[in-house]
Write an enzyme that holds these catalytic residues in place. Structure first.
Site, mmCIF file in Angstrom:
data_model
loop_
_atom_site.group_PDB
_atom_site.id
_atom_site.type_symbol
_atom_site.label_atom_id
_atom_site.label_comp_id
_atom_site.label_asym_id
_atom_site.label_seq_id
_atom_site.Cartn_x
_atom_site.Cartn_y
_atom_site.Cartn_z
ATOM 1 N N CYS A 94 30.190 47.171 32.570
ATOM 2 C CA CYS A 94 30.100 45.072 33.138
ATOM 3 C C CYS A 94 28.199 45.827 32.351
ATOM 4 C CB CYS A 94 29.711 44.788 33.572
ATOM 5 S SG CYS A 94 29.920 42.974 33.436
ATOM 6 N N HIS A 220 35.309 44.847 35.925
ATOM 7 C CA HIS A 220 34.903 45.589 37.040
ATOM 8 C C HIS A 220 35.795 46.834 38.042
ATOM 9 C CE1 HIS A 220 30.315 43.910 36.922
ATOM 10 N NE2 HIS A 220 30.745 42.952 36.313
ATOM 11 N N GLU A 222 35.556 48.856 39.960
ATOM 12 C CA GLU A 222 35.168 49.062 40.907
ATOM 13 C C GLU A 222 35.404 47.782 42.364
ATOM 14 O OE1 GLU A 222 31.396 46.560 38.924
ATOM 15 O OE2 GLU A 222 33.152 48.084 38.531
#
Length: 240
Positions: A94, A220, A222
């Site tokens: 991102c 994302h 994560e």
């Protein structure tokens, strides 16, 4: 014994989440390969910490803030050297994708400093404001050989996309930009207050690219508990 140190840029954004998934992925990768490699994941805030790293993740967050803090702390030029001169493996998610791009549209007044390295132009906040964030199941071709064939849970929060792969000048050499994944055309439907991405056609936005040692993704990973991309990336790092 080989030693591998992977850093996560920890100036702002989701660096803790990346560290957690990175350690989870490393446990799986090194146990499967029966490698005698020692592994360490560290937070990176200084040029000295960056110098310890064999590879780096630049997390999602606010790209202008990350860029500003890096510049003010004297880390911006060492980051550029790490990526473009030393050509060590780097992955940006991102905001990280924005920072690793050579050009960015829709920046704030006055623009912003970029690290560069990916010969692409990105469009910041392509999908709109924070309230228009969404999740979408992603078919990622580069994960096709992984044991789990299920779609990857893509989380898009004020996400950029690659709007153009730039042409190289006559004097420029090096690897081409590879398109690693696209998001199919979509319409948004609201369900219980959450925007759901629904496939509309076969066209799509470029959401993952690779150029040599640099990987960039719009979404994302994560912010999920799925460590497959982190594991795949670590395997690429080990092959360098």
């Amino acid at each position: 014994m080989m030693a591998l140190t992977v850093g996560v840029l920890a100036l702002q954004g989701g660096f803790v989440e990346h560290l957690n998934l990175l350690r989870k992925a490393a446990s799986a990768v090194f146990s499967q390969s029966k490698s005698d490699t020692s592994f360490e994941a560290i937070e990176v805030r200084t040029a000295e910490e960056l110098a310890r790293c064999d590879a780096l993740i630049i997390p999602g967050g606010e790209s202008t803030t990350i860029s500003f803090v890096a510049q003010q702390s004297g880390l911006l030029e060492p980051l550029r050297d790490f990526v473009k001169v030393q050509k060590k493996p780097v992955w940006g998610t991102c905001a990280g994708l924005i920072l690793l791009s050579n050009q960015a549209n829709a920046t704030k007044k006055g623009g912003q400093e970029l690290i560069g390295g990916l010969n692409v132009r990105v469009h910041r906040n392509h999908f709109g404001r924070q309230i228009e964030s969404f999740e979408a199941p992603l078919q990622l071709p580069f994960l096709a050989d992984e044991a789990d064939p299920s779609p990857f849970p893509g989380v898009f929060i004020r996400a950029p996309v690659v709007e153009e792969i730039l042409s190289k000048g006559e004097s420029e050499q090096g690897p081409k930009v590879e398109v690693m994944a696209k998001l199919p055309g979509r319409i948004n439907r609201m369900k219980s207050g959450v925007s759901q991405a629904v496939t509309k056609d076969d066209s799509g936005d470029i959401i993952a690219v690779r150029q040599g040692s640099i990987l960039g993704t719009s979404f994302h990973p994560e912010l999920t508990d799925d460590a497959r991309i982190h594991a795949w990336w670590l395997k690429q790092v080990l092959r360098v």
